[in-house]
Scaffold this motif. Structure first.
Motif, PDB file in Angstrom:
ATOM      1  N   PRO A   1      -4.911  10.957 -29.814  1.00 49.43           N
ATOM      2  CA  PRO A   1      -5.259  10.983 -28.452  1.00 49.43           C
ATOM      3  C   PRO A   1      -4.619  10.933 -27.159  1.00 49.43           C
ATOM      4  CG  PRO A   1      -5.983   8.268 -29.525  1.00 49.43           C
ATOM      5  CD  PRO A   1      -5.437   8.913 -30.384  1.00 49.43           C
ATOM      6  N   VAL A   2      -4.831  11.609 -26.268  1.00 48.90           N
ATOM      7  CA  VAL A   2      -3.666  12.387 -25.443  1.00 48.90           C
ATOM      8  C   VAL A   2      -3.103  11.224 -24.901  1.00 48.90           C
ATOM      9  CG1 VAL A   2      -4.944  12.190 -23.570  1.00 48.90           C
ATOM     10  CG2 VAL A   2      -3.095  14.446 -23.552  1.00 48.90           C
ATOM     11  N   ARG A   3      -2.978  10.326 -24.399  1.00 51.79           N
ATOM     12  CA  ARG A   3      -2.228   9.197 -24.208  1.00 51.79           C
ATOM     13  C   ARG A   3      -1.284   9.296 -25.223  1.00 51.79           C
ATOM     14  NH1 ARG A   3      -1.930   8.396 -18.194  1.00 51.79           N
ATOM     15  NH2 ARG A   3      -3.808   9.158 -17.335  1.00 51.79           N
ATOM     16  N   GLU A   4      -2.007   8.668 -26.666  1.00 51.13           N
ATOM     17  CA  GLU A   4      -0.854   7.808 -27.111  1.00 51.13           C
ATOM     18  C   GLU A   4       0.239   8.976 -27.734  1.00 51.13           C
ATOM     19  OE1 GLU A   4      -1.497   7.594 -32.345  1.00 51.13           O
ATOM     20  OE2 GLU A   4      -3.374   6.530 -30.094  1.00 51.13           O
ATOM     21  N   VAL A   5      -0.129  10.097 -28.271  1.00 50.29           N
ATOM     22  CA  VAL A   5       0.999  11.344 -28.239  1.00 50.29           C
ATOM     23  C   VAL A   5       1.530  11.831 -26.891  1.00 50.29           C
ATOM     24  CG1 VAL A   5       1.302  13.880 -28.836  1.00 50.29           C
ATOM     25  CG2 VAL A   5      -0.842  12.641 -29.686  1.00 50.29           C
ATOM     26  N   LEU A   6       1.542  11.099 -25.715  1.00 47.24           N
ATOM     27  CA  LEU A   6       2.224  11.758 -24.665  1.00 47.24           C
ATOM     28  C   LEU A   6       3.034  10.230 -24.431  1.00 47.24           C
ATOM     29  CD1 LEU A   6       0.529  13.409 -21.914  1.00 47.24           C
ATOM     30  CD2 LEU A   6       1.606  14.577 -24.170  1.00 47.24           C
ATOM     31  N   SER A   7       2.849   9.854 -24.860  1.00 48.35           N
ATOM     32  CA  SER A   7       4.030   7.944 -24.451  1.00 48.35           C
ATOM     33  C   SER A   7       4.161   7.920 -25.816  1.00 48.35           C
ATOM     34  CB  SER A   7       2.713   7.054 -24.331  1.00 48.35           C
ATOM     35  OG  SER A   7       1.811   5.986 -25.066  1.00 48.35           O
ATOM     36  N   ARG A   8       3.300   8.251 -27.203  1.00 48.24           N
ATOM     37  CA  ARG A   8       4.863   7.632 -28.425  1.00 48.24           C
ATOM     38  C   ARG A   8       4.438   8.831 -29.621  1.00 48.24           C
ATOM     39  NH1 ARG A   8       1.634   3.588 -26.943  1.00 48.24           N
ATOM     40  NH2 ARG A   8      -0.424   4.129 -28.342  1.00 48.24           N
ATOM     41  N   PRO A   9       4.829  10.434 -28.965  1.00 53.78           N
ATOM     42  CA  PRO A   9       5.298  10.853 -29.882  1.00 53.78           C
ATOM     43  C   PRO A   9       6.538  10.946 -31.444  1.00 53.78           C
ATOM     44  CG  PRO A   9       6.845  11.362 -28.663  1.00 53.78           C
ATOM     45  CD  PRO A   9       5.572  10.207 -28.325  1.00 53.78           C
TER      46      PRO A   9
ATOM     47  N   PRO B   1      -0.911  19.031 -11.612  1.00 51.18           N
ATOM     48  CA  PRO B   1      -1.235  19.226 -12.897  1.00 51.18           C
ATOM     49  C   PRO B   1      -0.271  17.635 -13.541  1.00 51.18           C
ATOM     50  CG  PRO B   1      -1.217  20.877 -13.408  1.00 51.18           C
ATOM     51  CD  PRO B   1      -1.413  20.659 -12.180  1.00 51.18           C
ATOM     52  N   GLY B   2      -0.674  16.859 -13.787  1.00 49.61           N
ATOM     53  CA  GLY B   2       0.370  15.576 -14.578  1.00 49.61           C
ATOM     54  C   GLY B   2       0.934  14.828 -13.967  1.00 49.61           C
ATOM     55  N   ARG B   3       0.588  15.593 -12.477  1.00 49.85           N
ATOM     56  CA  ARG B   3       1.524  15.155 -11.855  1.00 49.85           C
ATOM     57  C   ARG B   3       2.334  13.608 -11.634  1.00 49.85           C
ATOM     58  NH1 ARG B   3      -3.053  15.628  -9.694  1.00 49.85           N
ATOM     59  NH2 ARG B   3      -3.657  14.027  -8.807  1.00 49.85           N
ATOM     60  N   HIS B   4       1.165  12.799 -12.168  1.00 53.07           N
ATOM     61  CA  HIS B   4       1.711  11.112 -12.394  1.00 53.07           C
ATOM     62  C   HIS B   4       2.716  10.611 -13.576  1.00 53.07           C
ATOM     63  CE1 HIS B   4      -0.238  10.993  -8.847  1.00 53.07           C
ATOM     64  NE2 HIS B   4      -1.296  10.565  -8.683  1.00 53.07           N
ATOM     65  N   TRP B   5       2.653  11.744 -14.069  1.00 53.59           N
ATOM     66  CA  TRP B   5       3.733  11.534 -15.253  1.00 53.59           C
ATOM     67  C   TRP B   5       5.028  12.236 -15.768  1.00 53.59           C
ATOM     68  CZ3 TRP B   5       0.727   8.587 -19.096  1.00 53.59           C
ATOM     69  CH2 TRP B   5       1.605   8.188 -20.290  1.00 53.59           C
ATOM     70  N   ASP B   6       5.686  11.822 -16.363  1.00 56.81           N
ATOM     71  CA  ASP B   6       7.451  12.189 -16.636  1.00 56.81           C
ATOM     72  C   ASP B   6       7.036  12.279 -18.050  1.00 56.81           C
ATOM     73  OD1 ASP B   6       9.557  12.087 -16.743  1.00 56.81           O
ATOM     74  OD2 ASP B   6      10.420  10.885 -15.571  1.00 56.81           O
ATOM     75  N   PHE B   7       7.383  13.508 -18.511  1.00 55.75           N
ATOM     76  CA  PHE B   7       6.983  14.179 -19.535  1.00 55.75           C
ATOM     77  C   PHE B   7       8.448  13.544 -20.268  1.00 55.75           C
ATOM     78  CE2 PHE B   7       3.657  16.602 -17.754  1.00 55.75           C
ATOM     79  CZ  PHE B   7       2.707  15.795 -18.357  1.00 55.75           C
ATOM     80  N   ALA B   8       9.171  13.815 -20.291  1.00 57.46           N
ATOM     81  CA  ALA B   8      10.689  13.960 -20.729  1.00 57.46           C
ATOM     82  C   ALA B   8      10.730  12.210 -21.198  1.00 57.46           C
ATOM     83  CB  ALA B   8      11.531  14.176 -19.807  1.00 57.46           C
TER      84      ALA B   8
ATOM     85  N   ALA C   1       6.195   8.278 -19.749  1.00 58.05           N
ATOM     86  CA  ALA C   1       5.406   6.728 -19.699  1.00 58.05           C
ATOM     87  C   ALA C   1       5.126   8.129 -18.099  1.00 58.05           C
ATOM     88  CB  ALA C   1       6.768   6.698 -19.758  1.00 58.05           C
ATOM     89  N   PRO C   2       4.182   7.211 -17.757  1.00 62.85           N
ATOM     90  CA  PRO C   2       3.940   7.165 -15.642  1.00 62.85           C
ATOM     91  C   PRO C   2       4.642   7.371 -15.518  1.00 62.85           C
ATOM     92  CG  PRO C   2       3.149   5.757 -16.593  1.00 62.85           C
ATOM     93  CD  PRO C   2       3.771   5.812 -17.612  1.00 62.85           C
ATOM     94  N   ARG C   3       5.197   8.370 -13.822  1.00 62.01           N
ATOM     95  CA  ARG C   3       6.806   7.729 -12.726  1.00 62.01           C
ATOM     96  C   ARG C   3       6.600   6.691 -13.191  1.00 62.01           C
ATOM     97  NH1 ARG C   3       5.362  12.977  -8.820  1.00 62.01           N
ATOM     98  NH2 ARG C   3       6.711  11.122  -8.081  1.00 62.01           N
ATOM     99  N   ALA C   4       7.474   5.949 -12.206  1.00 63.48           N
ATOM    100  CA  ALA C   4       7.631   4.703 -11.600  1.00 63.48           C
ATOM    101  C   ALA C   4       7.345   4.719 -10.615  1.00 63.48           C
ATOM    102  CB  ALA C   4       9.606   4.311 -11.665  1.00 63.48           C
TER     103      ALA C   4
END
Length: 551
Positions: free
Chosen positions: A243-251, A536-543, A546-549
């Motif tokens: 699932p996308v959120r799982e991969v992006l938050s816990r790669p 796109p993805g403006r609310h997410w801190d990819f590095a 996690a979501p941006r603070a």
């Protein structure tokens, strides 16, 4: 996202693809995934990872004798596509599965109207009268929210904007309501607002028709906004899926973490110290008008006047980067062409190192051209395929009277500066990857020892890891050589990380101009805020995974 049925629409099982003939080389190595009705699966990975080969194998479009399926199955609603005849595959394309290609201008027939091209699918796969087909085509164009559908129906591809052409491609793909839609980088060349509209359109049409979507992209922001699940590919293999959120938050895979860490942040980088360096490029009151003033259009009518750039002005100092952002049609590229004197401005002043070059003749301009060089968006088209890299690099200085031997040595030094081996000088452009060709294009611009580099969408077609490498290279070159950069881009993430100042354009005019931290961090103009909201993805801190603070 919609509730998904239990049975997959598409099931790819242990798929292997290799080059044909003796000495076959594996391209895909045991790729497996499935997609259910109403679900979007994103395939991500670097260039050459096998994403597009996977989609072409599914559509039965692998080039014959060059690539072939050597193992595995591709099942569409239970039918193994690897075993069907060419006639059966043609019947399935368009009717049961369809594809949206990355560049609609090359996928659409330039001598057929949009309506005729969509109608061709209906004539091939449906038994409808001509009037019923026309009604269906107009309805498809209306569903993708194109304006004045009767006009669009009769228009040719070159008469539409990039976003309109992409919408027409989507209408063509969905007119027969296929079970599977494959989208191969459909938003790469689009500005952020058009991109957001296309993504929303695909989601809405998917919910309406229950279509399964295989979405190929290198943009992690797009993945976050559209995907239910994601498959990360590397060297022809799936290295991680979930699932996308799982991969992006816990790669779990190191490769996935590296890809995510390479995504530039929308938060502007810390500002560099102001410099007292001399202005190398000054633009005041720049104006460019096409048509009018005695020009003639079809039927000998006076050509309508189009104001492409109107009253733009800025100052660029040595060692600084100015980003120019805005939607397609805002005048960014026209501004770059005027600055380069590839087109003649209609008014205003352009000064390079204090010299007014806006009104110089071609002959008088020649000594000044070497001071300002351009890096184009597509190096594959800007490099001569019949010339070695060395010949392409030395062509400019030799034309300005530099000795061939000295220029050749300089070319070898510059190849090493941009991270390529010196022996690459005897190879041809097709022997390099896209990122390597862009490095060569940078070296070709630098060999003229310019004061200003104009980069027109120079990294928009690159995947995130190669893009990060090229951006670091430009930053390093700027630090070493003190060159100024005019950076044209529609990617606000890139602008936030490389630019000292930002100029926002809309309909040929400046709407905001100032330090990057101010323009992108605290925009004053509604238009700038709308661009930021569309990213796109403006609310997410990819590095940080996690979501941006601040989200």
């Amino acid at each position: 996202m919609t509730e998904h049925a239990d049975k997959p629409v598409l099931e790819v099982a242990d798929l292997a693809v290799a080059t044909g003939g003796p000495g076959a080389k594996p391209i895909l190595r045991g790729v497996s995934f499935d997609i259910r009705a109403g679900e979007t699966m994103c395939l991500v990975g670097e260039s050459g990872s096998g994403k597009s080969v996977t989609s072409l194998a599914t559509m039965g479009l692998l080039p014959p004798r060059l690539l072939q399926v050597t193992r595995g199955a591709i099942r569409l609603d239970g039918t193994d596509l690897t075993g069907v005849s060419p006639a059966q595959m043609r019947a399935l394309r368009g009717n049961r599965m369809a594809m949206i290609f990355q560049e609609p201008m090359t996928a659409l027939n330039p001598v057929m109207s949009i309506g005729a091209q969509i109608d061709e699918s209906l004539r091939t796969h449906a038994t409808l009268s001509a009037s019923a087909r026309r009604t269906r085509v107009l309805d498809a164009l209306d569903q993708v929210r194109l304006p004045d559908v009767a006009r669009i129906h009769d228009s040719f591809p070159h008469q539409l904007s990039g976003g309109q052409r992409q919408r027409a491609m989507i209408a063509m793909a969905l007119v027969l309501e296929p079970r599977l839609l494959i989208a191969d980088e459909p938003t790469t060349a689009l500005d952020v607002t058009t991109q957001a509209q296309i993504l929303t359109l695909i989601r809405d049409l998917q919910a309406q028709h229950g279509t399964a979507v295989l979405f190929i992209t290198h943009d992690m922001g797009v993945v976050l906004d559209i995907a239910d699940r994601v498959c990360v590919m590397r060297a022809g293999e799936i290295v991680e899926t979930g699932p996308v959120r799982e991969v992006l938050s816990r790669p779990q895979a190191g490769y996935t973490r590296d890809l995510l860490s390479a995504v530039p942040s929308l938060l502007p980088r810390p500002p560099r110290r102001e410099t007292r360096a001399k202005p190398v490029l000054e633009v005041t009151g720049l104006r460019k008008v096409y048509g009018g003033r005695g020009g003639l259009s079809r039927l000998w009518r006076p050509a309508r006047e189009t104001v492409a750039v109107d009253g733009v002005e800025f100052t660029l100092r040595a060692g600084r980067t100015l980003g120019v952002v805005g939607e397609s049609g805002s005048g960014k590229s026209t501004l770059a062409r005027c600055v380069m004197r590839l087109v003649d401005p209609s008014g205003g002043a352009i000064r390079v190192c204090g010299q007014h070059v806006g009104e110089l003749s071609a002959q008088a301009l020649k000594p000044h051209r070497k001071r300002i060089q351009m890096i184009f968006q597509d190096p594959n088209r800007s490099l001569n395929p019949r010339m070695t890299i060395g010949r392409s690099l030395v062509e400019g200085p030799v034309n300005y009277g530099a000795p061939f031997g000295h220029s050749w040595e300089r070319a070898q030094d510059l190849l090493e500066l941009v991270g390529l081996p010196a022996d690459a000088i005897n190879r041809f452009p097709h022997q390099f990857s896209g990122g390597q060709r862009q490095r060569i294009a940078i070296a070709r611009a630098l060999i003229m020892e310019p004061e200003v580099l104009v980069a027109d969408e120079a990294v928009s077609a690159l995947d995130v890891s190669v893009q990060a490498q090229v951006l670091r290279l430009l930053d390093d070159i700027q630090t070493r050589l003190g060159v100024a950069i005019l950076f044209i881009t529609h990617d606000l993430r890139v602008a936030a990380q490389i630019c000292d100042d930002i100029l926002v354009m809309k309909a040929g005019r400046m709407v905001e101009y100032g330090p990057t931290a101010q323009v992108l961090g605290q925009p004053r103009a509604d238009y700038t805020r709308s661009l930021m909201e569309a990213a796109p993805g403006r609310h997410w801190d990819f590095a940080a995974f996690a979501p941006r603070a601040s989200a």
